[in-house]
Design a protein around this motif. Structure first.
Motif, short mmCIF file in Angstrom:
data_model
loop_
_atom_site.label_atom_id
_atom_site.label_comp_id
_atom_site.label_asym_id
_atom_site.label_seq_id
_atom_site.Cartn_x
_atom_site.Cartn_y
_atom_site.Cartn_z
N UNK A 72 0.81 -1.21 0.00
CA UNK A 72 0.00 0.00 0.00
C UNK A 72 0.85 1.26 0.00
N UNK A 73 2.09 1.12 -0.42
CA UNK A 73 3.00 2.27 -0.42
C UNK A 73 2.45 3.43 -1.23
N UNK A 74 1.74 3.13 -2.31
CA UNK A 74 1.20 4.18 -3.18
C UNK A 74 -0.30 4.37 -2.98
N UNK A 75 -0.83 3.92 -1.86
CA UNK A 75 -2.24 4.06 -1.55
C UNK A 75 -2.98 2.74 -1.63
N UNK A 76 -4.20 2.76 -1.12
CA UNK A 76 -5.00 1.54 -1.05
C UNK A 76 -5.71 1.21 -2.35
N UNK A 77 -5.74 2.14 -3.29
CA UNK A 77 -6.49 1.91 -4.53
C UNK A 77 -5.65 2.26 -5.75
N UNK A 78 -4.44 1.76 -5.80
CA UNK A 78 -3.56 1.96 -6.95
C UNK A 78 -3.62 0.71 -7.82
N UNK A 79 -4.28 0.77 -8.99
CA UNK A 79 -4.45 -0.45 -9.80
C UNK A 79 -3.14 -1.01 -10.32
N UNK A 80 -2.18 -0.14 -10.63
CA UNK A 80 -0.89 -0.66 -11.12
C UNK A 80 -0.17 -1.43 -10.03
N UNK A 81 -0.23 -0.93 -8.82
CA UNK A 81 0.43 -1.63 -7.71
C UNK A 81 -0.30 -2.94 -7.40
N UNK A 82 -1.62 -2.94 -7.55
CA UNK A 82 -2.38 -4.19 -7.37
C UNK A 82 -1.86 -5.27 -8.31
N UNK A 83 -1.64 -4.89 -9.55
CA UNK A 83 -1.17 -5.86 -10.54
C UNK A 83 0.28 -6.25 -10.33
N UNK A 84 1.10 -5.28 -10.02
CA UNK A 84 2.56 -5.52 -10.00
C UNK A 84 3.14 -5.80 -8.62
N UNK A 85 2.49 -5.33 -7.56
CA UNK A 85 3.18 -5.34 -6.28
C UNK A 85 2.49 -5.95 -5.09
N UNK A 138 -7.01 -17.40 -7.46
CA UNK A 138 -6.98 -15.97 -7.25
C UNK A 138 -7.05 -15.24 -8.58
N UNK A 139 -6.92 -13.93 -8.52
CA UNK A 139 -6.99 -13.08 -9.70
C UNK A 139 -5.61 -12.58 -10.08
N UNK A 140 -5.42 -12.30 -11.36
CA UNK A 140 -4.20 -11.65 -11.87
C UNK A 140 -2.95 -12.50 -11.61
N UNK A 141 -3.08 -13.81 -11.73
CA UNK A 141 -1.97 -14.71 -11.36
C UNK A 141 -1.08 -15.12 -12.53
N UNK A 142 -1.61 -15.12 -13.73
CA UNK A 142 -0.85 -15.65 -14.86
C UNK A 142 0.12 -14.60 -15.42
N UNK A 174 -9.03 -0.99 -13.90
CA UNK A 174 -7.86 -0.73 -14.76
C UNK A 174 -6.78 -1.80 -14.63
N UNK A 175 -6.63 -2.40 -13.46
CA UNK A 175 -5.65 -3.48 -13.29
C UNK A 175 -6.03 -4.69 -14.13
N UNK A 176 -7.32 -5.04 -14.13
CA UNK A 176 -7.78 -6.16 -14.94
C UNK A 176 -7.63 -5.87 -16.43
N UNK A 177 -7.91 -4.63 -16.83
CA UNK A 177 -7.77 -4.27 -18.24
C UNK A 177 -6.31 -4.36 -18.68
N UNK A 178 -5.42 -3.88 -17.84
CA UNK A 178 -4.00 -3.94 -18.18
C UNK A 178 -3.50 -5.39 -18.18
N UNK A 179 -4.01 -6.19 -17.25
CA UNK A 179 -3.68 -7.61 -17.19
C UNK A 179 -4.04 -8.30 -18.50
N UNK A 180 -5.25 -8.08 -18.98
CA UNK A 180 -5.68 -8.70 -20.24
C UNK A 180 -4.84 -8.21 -21.41
N UNK A 181 -4.54 -6.92 -21.40
CA UNK A 181 -3.82 -6.32 -22.53
C UNK A 181 -2.36 -6.74 -22.57
N UNK A 182 -1.70 -6.75 -21.43
CA UNK A 182 -0.25 -6.97 -21.40
C UNK A 182 0.12 -8.43 -21.17
#
Length: 206
Positions: A72-85, A138-142, A174-182
């Motif tokens: 949560x270094x960048x806040x509780x609702x940072x979608x990029x951090x959710x995906x990456x960190x 879980x989500x965003x695992x692959x 946005x995290x899910x959208x980036x996950x699908x895209x990248x």
């Protein structure tokens, strides 16, 4: 490509058949956003496997998050951090996936970190049998390089996800959208399931 509707029970049977076709210890990733209910599928598969004499353990990726001070270094609702960190990939490999893999000890830790209390669980280790199965859900695992013999993706369209996620989780879109895209989780998985309506899933047969 053929899309075949199945019942939730039929989907469990599809996954069980994939598992039973492989001898030895097995690591299975059941990936999907929370409305697709990957946890329900993982527990259903394990129950059926146990009925057939093959044991295992279900692992919730939510029990392998990094401490709040890190994720949560960048806040509780940072979608990029959710995906990456948020996910403690190192801990997950060290305590579950590597021991459950070829040449591993089979000694796995079901839960590591309690995100609610922000402290470690005090779970005992579980010893897998020689044909034991780990079902990680879980989500965003692959696309993270997590070692697994079987990968299952429960796919939900962006519109269905936006419609079914509760208001408190809309910031994750946005995290899910980036996950699908990248990371393109539908590409190359062992089983792709269309899950816009989780009670009426459909298996994609290539």
């Amino acid at each position: 490509m053929l899309v075949t509707p199945v019942s939730p029970g039929g989907l469990v049977s599809e996954v069980v058949a994939l598992v039973l076709a492989r001898p030895g210890r097995l690591r299975v990733v059941v990936d999907g956003p929370s409305p697709t209910r990957p946890d329900v599928l993982a527990h259903g598969v394990l129950a059926e496997l146990r009925a057939r004499g093959r044991g295992g353990v279900v692992i919730d990726a939510g029990d392998y998050l990094r401490p709040a001070s890190v994720r949560l270094e960048y806040g509780r609702e940072d979608p990029d951090e959710l995906l990456d960190g948020w996910l403690d990939q190192g801990g997950l490999r060290r305590e579950v996936l590597d021991p459950a893999g070829p040449g591993g000890t089979g000694r796995v830790l079901p839960r590591l970190w309690d995100a609610r209390t922000d402290r470690a669980f005090r779970d005992d280790y579980t010893q897998l049998s020689d044909d034991g199965v780990v079902l990680l859900h879980g989500a965003l695992l692959l696309g993270r390089g997590l070692p697994a013999e079987l990968e299952i993706h429960l796919r939900m369209s962006a519109a269905a996800l936006a419609r079914t996620l509760p208001g408190s989780a809309q910031w994750t879109l946005p995290a899910h959208a980036r996950y699908d895209r990248e990371r393109r989780p539908a590409d190359g998985v062992d089983l792709l399931v269309m899950s816009d309506h989780p009670d009426r899933p459909a298996v994609v047969r290539r």
